[in-house]
Motif scaffolding. Sequence first.
Motif, PDB file in Angstrom:
ATOM      1  N   PRO A  86       0.839  -1.205   0.000  1.00  0.00           N
ATOM      2  CA  PRO A  86       0.000   0.000   0.000  1.00  0.00           C
ATOM      3  C   PRO A  86       0.869   1.248   0.000  1.00  0.00           C
ATOM      4  O   PRO A  86       1.979   1.250   0.548  1.00  0.00           O
ATOM      5  CB  PRO A  86      -0.806  -0.120   1.299  1.00  0.00           C
ATOM      6  N   ALA A  87       0.373   2.296  -0.627  1.00  0.00           N
ATOM      7  CA  ALA A  87       1.108   3.561  -0.671  1.00  0.00           C
ATOM      8  C   ALA A  87       1.058   4.229   0.694  1.00  0.00           C
ATOM      9  O   ALA A  87      -0.030   4.489   1.225  1.00  0.00           O
ATOM     10  CB  ALA A  87       0.531   4.481  -1.732  1.00  0.00           C
ATOM     11  N   GLN A  88       2.220   4.496   1.255  1.00  0.00           N
ATOM     12  CA  GLN A  88       2.305   5.232   2.515  1.00  0.00           C
ATOM     13  C   GLN A  88       2.138   6.728   2.287  1.00  0.00           C
ATOM     14  O   GLN A  88       1.639   7.440   3.176  1.00  0.00           O
ATOM     15  CB  GLN A  88       3.653   4.961   3.194  1.00  0.00           C
ATOM     16  N   THR A  89       2.599   7.197   1.121  1.00  0.00           N
ATOM     17  CA  THR A  89       2.505   8.618   0.770  1.00  0.00           C
ATOM     18  C   THR A  89       2.141   8.756  -0.698  1.00  0.00           C
ATOM     19  O   THR A  89       2.505   7.911  -1.522  1.00  0.00           O
ATOM     20  CB  THR A  89       3.830   9.361   1.021  1.00  0.00           C
ATOM     21  N   VAL A  90       1.430   9.815  -1.009  1.00  0.00           N
ATOM     22  CA  VAL A  90       1.124  10.198  -2.395  1.00  0.00           C
ATOM     23  C   VAL A  90       1.384  11.684  -2.499  1.00  0.00           C
ATOM     24  O   VAL A  90       0.963  12.457  -1.623  1.00  0.00           O
ATOM     25  CB  VAL A  90      -0.335   9.890  -2.777  1.00  0.00           C
ATOM     26  N   PHE A  91       2.085  12.091  -3.557  1.00  0.00           N
ATOM     27  CA  PHE A  91       2.432  13.503  -3.710  1.00  0.00           C
ATOM     28  C   PHE A  91       2.128  13.943  -5.134  1.00  0.00           C
ATOM     29  O   PHE A  91       2.688  13.406  -6.096  1.00  0.00           O
ATOM     30  CB  PHE A  91       3.917  13.718  -3.405  1.00  0.00           C
ATOM     31  N   PHE A  92       1.218  14.925  -5.270  1.00  0.00           N
ATOM     32  CA  PHE A  92       0.937  15.550  -6.566  1.00  0.00           C
ATOM     33  C   PHE A  92       1.852  16.764  -6.697  1.00  0.00           C
ATOM     34  O   PHE A  92       1.691  17.759  -5.971  1.00  0.00           O
ATOM     35  CB  PHE A  92      -0.510  16.015  -6.641  1.00  0.00           C
ATOM     36  N   GLY A  93       2.831  16.704  -7.613  1.00  0.00           N
ATOM     37  CA  GLY A  93       3.752  17.812  -7.800  1.00  0.00           C
ATOM     38  C   GLY A  93       3.701  18.338  -9.219  1.00  0.00           C
ATOM     39  O   GLY A  93       3.036  17.782 -10.095  1.00  0.00           O
ATOM     40  N   GLY A  94       4.435  19.406  -9.446  1.00  0.00           N
ATOM     41  CA  GLY A  94       4.379  19.991 -10.786  1.00  0.00           C
ATOM     42  C   GLY A  94       5.543  20.896 -11.068  1.00  0.00           C
ATOM     43  O   GLY A  94       6.597  20.757 -10.460  1.00  0.00           O
ATOM     44  N   GLY A  95       5.267  21.888 -11.979  1.00  0.00           N
ATOM     45  CA  GLY A  95       3.968  22.254 -12.469  1.00  0.00           C
ATOM     46  C   GLY A  95       3.022  22.740 -11.375  1.00  0.00           C
ATOM     47  O   GLY A  95       3.360  23.006 -10.252  1.00  0.00           O
ATOM     48  N   THR A  96       1.778  22.838 -11.803  1.00  0.00           N
ATOM     49  CA  THR A  96       0.703  23.294 -10.927  1.00  0.00           C
ATOM     50  C   THR A  96      -0.418  22.279 -10.964  1.00  0.00           C
ATOM     51  O   THR A  96      -1.297  22.338 -11.830  1.00  0.00           O
ATOM     52  CB  THR A  96       0.185  24.680 -11.379  1.00  0.00           C
ATOM     53  N   PRO A  97      -0.414  21.293 -10.045  1.00  0.00           N
ATOM     54  CA  PRO A  97      -1.471  20.283 -10.061  1.00  0.00           C
ATOM     55  C   PRO A  97      -2.879  20.864 -10.047  1.00  0.00           C
ATOM     56  O   PRO A  97      -3.789  20.312 -10.678  1.00  0.00           O
ATOM     57  CB  PRO A  97      -1.184  19.460  -8.807  1.00  0.00           C
ATOM     58  N   THR A  98      -3.064  21.984  -9.339  1.00  0.00           N
ATOM     59  CA  THR A  98      -4.410  22.528  -9.216  1.00  0.00           C
ATOM     60  C   THR A  98      -4.857  23.294 -10.455  1.00  0.00           C
ATOM     61  O   THR A  98      -5.947  23.877 -10.459  1.00  0.00           O
ATOM     62  CB  THR A  98      -4.515  23.424  -7.961  1.00  0.00           C
ATOM     63  N   LEU A  99      -4.060  23.275 -11.541  1.00  0.00           N
ATOM     64  CA  LEU A  99      -4.585  23.730 -12.828  1.00  0.00           C
ATOM     65  C   LEU A  99      -5.538  22.704 -13.418  1.00  0.00           C
ATOM     66  O   LEU A  99      -6.389  23.044 -14.245  1.00  0.00           O
ATOM     67  CB  LEU A  99      -3.444  23.995 -13.825  1.00  0.00           C
TER      68      LEU A  99
END
Length: 405
Positions: A86-99
Amino acid sequence: MGSALPLGDPAPADGLLPADIRIDPDVDFGVYLHVPFCRVRCGYCDFNTYTATELRGARQDAYADEVLREIALSRNVLVDRGELRPAQTVFFGGGTPTLLPPGDLARMLAGVRDAFGLADGAEVTVEANPDTMTDAVAQTLADAGVTRLSVGMQSAVPHVLAALDRTHDPANIGTAVAAARGAGLAVSLDLIYGAPGESLEDWRVSVETAIALRPDHISAYALIVEDGTKLERQIRRGEVPAPDDDLQADMYELVDRLLAVAGYGWYEVSNWSTDRAQRSRHNLSYWRSQDWWGYGPGAHSHIGGLRWWNVKHPAAYAQRMAAGHSPAAGRERPDDEARQLEAILLRSRIVDGVPVSEATVAGRKAVASLIADGLIDGASAIAGTVVLTRRGRLLADAVVRALTA
């Protein structure tokens, strides 16, 4: 559009791992999801990011589905090895993920959950531009399972933001923090120091503004001039001054002092948190050389000592995914000596330190002089662990060179 990819061995189209790669089920597994889109390109940025005019055949509205296909491929690869964690951490990076629409981020996170599961108490972070964060967006992310928002504040001073080509309204930093708080998300603020024309007093204003917002976590990074960026060209032409090393050192000492007084403790050279629970577990997984799979164009992965990296351009990435092929462009497996040296480089940056026993013979002999020079904590070193002092954090590269000589 980011620096060149590393050189390495060819990666197979099926994405399968070499048969002799050993996966340790006791090593944490993390997920990095790269979102390579930005509204404008900041002059200092060397990340693998693209504005709308640079996409050339790639579509933002199709991106979530492309990443979901890579997630499915990665699950098949790990199932083939009989190893799913199972994933212990998930990271949305970028760039600008909230675009991307928050619903797309939610679908990508659901894809991770369906493929691997999320560990109890998993840390799920989304990077955000202050101008893209509203109460509704924050709530949608929280409902999807996001636990933490990392806001790109950079500065609270308008002329410093302008020097960095940052376009957000400083007032929206507080709005973004309030939106995150209202949705029950932990908050991190990212700062950059040493921009052209930024004074020590400008930097104080930014740090004090960040502290006043009472985030759980603050990152402060020295501006680095990367080759090929707009900023590098401006400096080369004499249009703006290069960062001043002495001023940046003063800025680091100032932020460290102000944060300590405000109750934030350092746990990595450029990172502080209100308590241990608020440290970025995802970033700590990098510094501790744990396992992670990176999705998206230009993303890097590390499993069982094997590293690989994806094709850079979103169009090339989309073509690979449409064909059902791995997007990996190349891979490498450092030998034991290289991995040991890298472990010292990375682990010496964190407050937990690195065991003296892991240094080279010459490095262990250098410990006494490092203590005398005020670069490492004497009591910790005598107890068997190298931990950087504030002065040592400013000269971390010199400490690593001494330990690995």
